[in-house]
Design a protein around this motif. Structure first.
Motif, PDB file in Angstrom:
ATOM      1  N   ARG A 142       0.817  -1.221   0.000  1.00 50.66           N
ATOM      2  CA  ARG A 142       0.000   0.000   0.000  1.00 50.66           C
ATOM      3  C   ARG A 142       0.846   1.264   0.000  1.00 50.66           C
ATOM      4  O   ARG A 142       0.306   2.369   0.092  1.00 50.66           O
ATOM      5  CB  ARG A 142      -0.936  -0.011   1.216  1.00 50.66           C
ATOM      6  N   LEU A 143       2.166   1.131  -0.087  1.00 51.43           N
ATOM      7  CA  LEU A 143       3.033   2.300  -0.183  1.00 51.43           C
ATOM      8  C   LEU A 143       2.840   3.021  -1.519  1.00 51.43           C
ATOM      9  O   LEU A 143       2.477   2.409  -2.529  1.00 51.43           O
ATOM     10  CB  LEU A 143       4.500   1.887  -0.033  1.00 51.43           C
ATOM     11  N   ARG A 144       3.124   4.305  -1.527  1.00 53.13           N
ATOM     12  CA  ARG A 144       2.991   5.092  -2.751  1.00 53.13           C
ATOM     13  C   ARG A 144       3.898   4.570  -3.858  1.00 53.13           C
ATOM     14  O   ARG A 144       3.559   4.646  -5.041  1.00 53.13           O
ATOM     15  CB  ARG A 144       3.318   6.555  -2.437  1.00 53.13           C
ATOM     16  N   ALA A 145       5.029   4.003  -3.480  1.00 49.79           N
ATOM     17  CA  ALA A 145       5.942   3.454  -4.488  1.00 49.79           C
ATOM     18  C   ALA A 145       5.348   2.247  -5.191  1.00 49.79           C
ATOM     19  O   ALA A 145       5.772   1.891  -6.301  1.00 49.79           O
ATOM     20  CB  ALA A 145       7.267   3.072  -3.837  1.00 49.79           C
ATOM     21  N   CYS A 146       4.348   1.605  -4.551  1.00 52.29           N
ATOM     22  CA  CYS A 146       3.785   0.374  -5.103  1.00 52.29           C
ATOM     23  C   CYS A 146       2.427   0.592  -5.773  1.00 52.29           C
ATOM     24  O   CYS A 146       2.104  -0.100  -6.751  1.00 52.29           O
ATOM     25  CB  CYS A 146       3.641  -0.676  -4.000  1.00 52.29           C
ATOM     26  N   THR A 147       1.612   1.506  -5.248  1.00 50.15           N
ATOM     27  CA  THR A 147       0.273   1.704  -5.798  1.00 50.15           C
ATOM     28  C   THR A 147      -0.144   3.158  -5.696  1.00 50.15           C
ATOM     29  O   THR A 147       0.193   3.850  -4.729  1.00 50.15           O
ATOM     30  CB  THR A 147      -0.756   0.823  -5.065  1.00 50.15           C
ATOM     31  N   PHE A 148      -0.901   3.609  -6.710  1.00 50.12           N
ATOM     32  CA  PHE A 148      -1.434   4.968  -6.684  1.00 50.12           C
ATOM     33  C   PHE A 148      -2.603   5.092  -5.713  1.00 50.12           C
ATOM     34  O   PHE A 148      -3.051   6.199  -5.419  1.00 50.12           O
ATOM     35  CB  PHE A 148      -1.885   5.383  -8.091  1.00 50.12           C
ATOM     36  N   SER A 149      -3.101   3.948  -5.224  1.00 54.70           N
ATOM     37  CA  SER A 149      -4.222   3.957  -4.283  1.00 54.70           C
ATOM     38  C   SER A 149      -3.782   4.195  -2.847  1.00 54.70           C
ATOM     39  O   SER A 149      -4.615   4.266  -1.948  1.00 54.70           O
ATOM     40  CB  SER A 149      -4.991   2.626  -4.373  1.00 54.70           C
ATOM     41  N   SER A 150      -2.495   4.307  -2.605  1.00 50.63           N
ATOM     42  CA  SER A 150      -1.951   4.471  -1.262  1.00 50.63           C
ATOM     43  C   SER A 150      -2.651   5.601  -0.501  1.00 50.63           C
ATOM     44  O   SER A 150      -2.968   6.645  -1.096  1.00 50.63           O
ATOM     45  CB  SER A 150      -0.455   4.775  -1.346  1.00 50.63           C
ATOM     46  N   PRO A 151      -2.985   5.399   0.789  1.00 53.62           N
ATOM     47  CA  PRO A 151      -2.596   4.290   1.667  1.00 53.62           C
ATOM     48  C   PRO A 151      -3.534   3.090   1.597  1.00 53.62           C
ATOM     49  O   PRO A 151      -3.376   2.160   2.373  1.00 53.62           O
ATOM     50  CB  PRO A 151      -2.654   4.930   3.053  1.00 53.62           C
ATOM     51  N   SER A 152      -4.519   3.117   0.701  1.00 50.74           N
ATOM     52  CA  SER A 152      -5.414   1.972   0.546  1.00 50.74           C
ATOM     53  C   SER A 152      -4.781   0.946  -0.378  1.00 50.74           C
ATOM     54  O   SER A 152      -3.798   1.224  -1.077  1.00 50.74           O
ATOM     55  CB  SER A 152      -6.764   2.424  -0.011  1.00 50.74           C
ATOM     56  N   SER A 153      -5.355  -0.236  -0.394  1.00 49.32           N
ATOM     57  CA  SER A 153      -4.894  -1.261  -1.316  1.00 49.32           C
ATOM     58  C   SER A 153      -5.366  -0.930  -2.724  1.00 49.32           C
ATOM     59  O   SER A 153      -6.412  -0.311  -2.920  1.00 49.32           O
ATOM     60  CB  SER A 153      -5.433  -2.633  -0.896  1.00 49.32           C
ATOM     61  N   GLY A 154      -4.614  -1.368  -3.696  1.00 49.86           N
ATOM     62  CA  GLY A 154      -4.984  -1.122  -5.083  1.00 49.86           C
ATOM     63  C   GLY A 154      -4.035  -1.849  -6.009  1.00 49.86           C
ATOM     64  O   GLY A 154      -3.066  -2.479  -5.559  1.00 49.86           O
ATOM     65  N   PRO A 155      -4.286  -1.781  -7.311  1.00 51.45           N
ATOM     66  CA  PRO A 155      -3.398  -2.449  -8.273  1.00 51.45           C
ATOM     67  C   PRO A 155      -1.997  -1.852  -8.218  1.00 51.45           C
ATOM     68  O   PRO A 155      -1.820  -0.656  -7.967  1.00 51.45           O
ATOM     69  CB  PRO A 155      -4.080  -2.184  -9.625  1.00 51.45           C
ATOM     70  N   LEU A 156      -1.008  -2.702  -8.442  1.00 49.91           N
ATOM     71  CA  LEU A 156       0.367  -2.223  -8.428  1.00 49.91           C
ATOM     72  C   LEU A 156       0.651  -1.325  -9.625  1.00 49.91           C
ATOM     73  O   LEU A 156       0.107  -1.513 -10.717  1.00 49.91           O
ATOM     74  CB  LEU A 156       1.335  -3.407  -8.436  1.00 49.91           C
ATOM     75  N   LYS A 179       2.698   0.175 -12.739  1.00 49.32           N
ATOM     76  CA  LYS A 179       3.504  -0.495 -13.760  1.00 49.32           C
ATOM     77  C   LYS A 179       4.991  -0.332 -13.485  1.00 49.32           C
ATOM     78  O   LYS A 179       5.792  -1.199 -13.849  1.00 49.32           O
ATOM     79  CB  LYS A 179       3.155   0.061 -15.140  1.00 49.32           C
ATOM     80  N   ASP A 180       5.353   0.795 -12.861  1.00 51.22           N
ATOM     81  CA  ASP A 180       6.765   1.032 -12.564  1.00 51.22           C
ATOM     82  C   ASP A 180       7.113   0.677 -11.124  1.00 51.22           C
ATOM     83  O   ASP A 180       8.144   1.114 -10.600  1.00 51.22           O
ATOM     84  CB  ASP A 180       7.119   2.495 -12.829  1.00 51.22           C
ATOM     85  N   ALA A 181       6.254  -0.121 -10.475  1.00 50.96           N
ATOM     86  CA  ALA A 181       6.511  -0.494  -9.077  1.00 50.96           C
ATOM     87  C   ALA A 181       7.784  -1.325  -8.981  1.00 50.96           C
ATOM     88  O   ALA A 181       8.026  -2.202  -9.821  1.00 50.96           O
ATOM     89  CB  ALA A 181       5.328  -1.291  -8.534  1.00 50.96           C
ATOM     90  N   PRO A 182       8.627  -1.050  -8.005  1.00 52.50           N
ATOM     91  CA  PRO A 182       9.847  -1.856  -7.841  1.00 52.50           C
ATOM     92  C   PRO A 182       9.499  -3.311  -7.569  1.00 52.50           C
ATOM     93  O   PRO A 182       8.409  -3.637  -7.083  1.00 52.50           O
ATOM     94  CB  PRO A 182      10.540  -1.204  -6.641  1.00 52.50           C
ATOM     95  N   SER A 183      10.418  -4.198  -7.840  1.00 52.42           N
ATOM     96  CA  SER A 183      10.153  -5.635  -7.750  1.00 52.42           C
ATOM     97  C   SER A 183       9.780  -6.067  -6.337  1.00 52.42           C
ATOM     98  O   SER A 183       8.978  -6.986  -6.156  1.00 52.42           O
ATOM     99  CB  SER A 183      11.374  -6.416  -8.238  1.00 52.42           C
ATOM    100  N   TRP A 184      10.346  -5.409  -5.305  1.00 51.73           N
ATOM    101  CA  TRP A 184      10.067  -5.843  -3.936  1.00 51.73           C
ATOM    102  C   TRP A 184       8.604  -5.643  -3.548  1.00 51.73           C
ATOM    103  O   TRP A 184       8.144  -6.247  -2.572  1.00 51.73           O
ATOM    104  CB  TRP A 184      10.982  -5.134  -2.943  1.00 51.73           C
ATOM    105  N   CYS A 185       7.878  -4.814  -4.290  1.00 52.06           N
ATOM    106  CA  CYS A 185       6.452  -4.627  -3.997  1.00 52.06           C
ATOM    107  C   CYS A 185       5.680  -5.932  -4.122  1.00 52.06           C
ATOM    108  O   CYS A 185       4.636  -6.113  -3.491  1.00 52.06           O
ATOM    109  CB  CYS A 185       5.848  -3.587  -4.933  1.00 52.06           C
ATOM    110  N   ARG A 186       6.181  -6.853  -4.935  1.00 55.94           N
ATOM    111  CA  ARG A 186       5.513  -8.131  -5.160  1.00 55.94           C
ATOM    112  C   ARG A 186       6.037  -9.237  -4.248  1.00 55.94           C
ATOM    113  O   ARG A 186       5.510 -10.348  -4.259  1.00 55.94           O
ATOM    114  CB  ARG A 186       5.696  -8.558  -6.617  1.00 55.94           C
ATOM    115  N   ALA A 187       7.058  -8.934  -3.474  1.00 64.61           N
ATOM    116  CA  ALA A 187       7.738  -9.971  -2.682  1.00 64.61           C
ATOM    117  C   ALA A 187       7.004 -10.259  -1.381  1.00 64.61           C
ATOM    118  O   ALA A 187       6.293  -9.403  -0.850  1.00 64.61           O
ATOM    119  CB  ALA A 187       9.166  -9.521  -2.381  1.00 64.61           C
TER     120      ALA A 187
END
Length: 488
Positions: free
Chosen positions: A279-293, A295-303
């Motif tokens: 839910r970090l801004r680096a991972c999703t535009f929906s931050s601080p809520s959950s949302g789709p990752l 496209k430019d999210a770093p790989s650790w967002c999926r880890a």
């Protein structure tokens, strides 16, 4: 919280280890079991017969409050992201639940082990209770139960989650209780007339807490974290992602020592697969809520990442150490004013230390890493709330307004399993008409709450308050009147 694998948060009522039939001034009862719903009994010796003792009302109310918070943030956090776990640095309502349980476990240990007639027997009881907590933790949080929405069950041992809330509580309980038992022969009956005598009298407990702090800090800031990779299985295909690290002392999501230790200890497949950092801004535009990752999210967002892992659980021992100190104060200081002065002063010091560390960026408050500033901040908050409950319930005698919390606190294991882990809702969902989504739980939430208030967010909140918290409060009250408790 962290979905059905989450709860943050001490559990399992059970027989109390023996203690003398003496009443502390201002205490509403004697010792508690270290789990979240213990009963109390007197010491069985040739001179003293077993005596049923009253419970400490403040402990039950505090424990019940923590359970209520757990259910609220677990089931309403998706609708109100601000009360859900902080995606990384910071502290939200959900982040208080785990350390609050560990704090109250510590307080309960001090009372439960106030008198130990036989050390070997006490150690066996502690080991047995630890194993029970580990068993229930793996069963409920390891992935075997898919309740309440998925009516299937079972877990692939290749990806079972070994860590969890109950497992963390088991570790903290085991270490803190063992130190308390093994130091029983050097435990003082009275304190020296010194302001620091309560600390020196229980120096071994504090040395144990310091050892946990030292191990955590040295490992966190000195362990070299190399580059790492993981495989993600999605849509019937597998893809490997790489995370570049090669550093020490990093406190961000990608390259911290806490995650590295868990990947080495348990294997990356056995870690929590849906960490809150998504839910970090680096991972999703929906931050601080959950949302789709992104496209430019770093790989650790999926880890995967384990929020109740090994190194962070070692740090959590300090929370239990602070809790047991509050219990020692309750035992040795007879007057209300003395107890409250000590509790509040210590809580204020902890809060100040935490805020300085956080706002100077020395050690940010971080639940996922269980940072030292997080330990201090949450323990300080627990100390303030515990003191407030003590004033209201034990000093002013305002017990009736808090009976609701007491009832839940006395049957917290039951409420945890049935409500927080969704076992009861899963059972109800098992009776549906034509389609598994056409069940009573979904119908009540949709027609009684969401449609009436024309808002899914408000409906979700009201459903959690009335159909879960108040419902289980009433059930706990009825069970209490019947003398029925879930014991570990």
């Amino acid at each position: 919280m962290e979905d059905s694998n989450k709860l943050e948060e001490g559990f399992g009522p059970g027989p109390q280890l023996a203690s003398k039939n003496e009443q502390l001034e201002g205490e509403r009862g004697a010792a508690h079991d270290v789990s979240i719903e213990a009963e109390t009994k007197g010491e069985t010796t040739s001179e003293v017969q077993p005596v049923k003792r009253k419970r400490v009302a403040t402990l039950d109310a505090f424990r019940g409050l923590t359970i209520v918070l757990m259910i609220l943030v677990d089931d309403a956090g998706g609708a109100y992201a601000r009360i859900d776990h902080s995606p990384w640095n910071g502290c939200t309502l959900a982040d208080f639940v785990m350390p609050f349980f560990l704090f109250i476990v510590g307080v309960a240990i001090a009372l439960a082990l106030k008198r130990i007639p036989k050390v070997s027997f006490a150690i066996r009881k502690v080991i047995l209770r630890t194993l029970k907590l580990l068993f229930w933790g793996i069963l409920l949080q390891g992935g075997y139960s898919h309740a309440p929405d998925d009516l299937s069950y079972g877990v692939d041992m290749k990806v079972i989650r070994w860590c969890g809330i109950l497992q963390r509580i088991a570790l903290v309980y085991f270490i803190v209780a063992l130190i308390e038992i093994l130091t029983t022969k050097i435990r003082p009956t009275t304190l020296e007339p010194s302001r620091l005598s309560i600390f020196s009298a229980y120096r071994w407990q504090w040395l144990g807490g310091f050892a946990a702090f030292f191990i955590y800090m040295v490992t966190t800031f000195s362990l070299y974290v190399p580059d790492w990779s993981f495989v993600l299985h999605e849509h019937h295909k597998s893809e490997r992602y790489y995370v570049k690290c090669g550093m020490r002392g990093h406190l961000g999501p990608a390259c911290n020592a806490v995650g590295y230790v868990d990947r080495q200890a348990w294997g990356i497949n056995h870690l929590y697969s849906d960490p809150v950092w998504k839910r970090l801004r680096a991972c999703t535009f929906s931050s601080p809520s959950s949302g789709p990752l992104r496209k430019d999210a770093p790989s650790w967002c999926r880890a995967p990442f384990e929020p109740e892992g090994l190194l962070s659980s070692i740090s959590a021992i300090v929370s239990g150490t602070i809790g047991i100190h509050y219990g020692h104060v309750l035992i040795h200081f007879k007057g209300h004013a003395e107890r409250l002065k000590h509790w509040v002063c210590m809580a204020v010091v902890l809060l100040v230390v935490a805020l300085i560390l956080h706002f100077t960026d020395a050690i940010p408050i971080n639940k996922q890493l269980y940072s030292f500033s997080y330990v201090c901040f949450t323990a300080g908050a627990a100390g303030i709330i515990f003191s407030a409950f003590y004033i209201l319930i034990d000093v002013w005698g305002m017990r009736t307004p808090f009976l609701f919390l007491e009832w839940i606190g006395m049957n917290a294991m039951l409420v945890f399993v049935m409500a927080a882990q969704g076992i009861f809702a899963g059972f109800v969902n098992g009776w549906y008409f034509k389609d598994s989504d056409n069940n009573l739980v979904n119908w009540i939430q949709e027609h009684v709450f969401n449609n009436v208030w024309k808002s899914e967010r408000v409906g979700t909140l009201l459903y959690v308050l009335f159909a879960e918290i108040i419902f289980w409060g009433v059930v706990s009250g009825i069970l209490h009147k019947l003398g029925i408790y879930w014991k570990l």
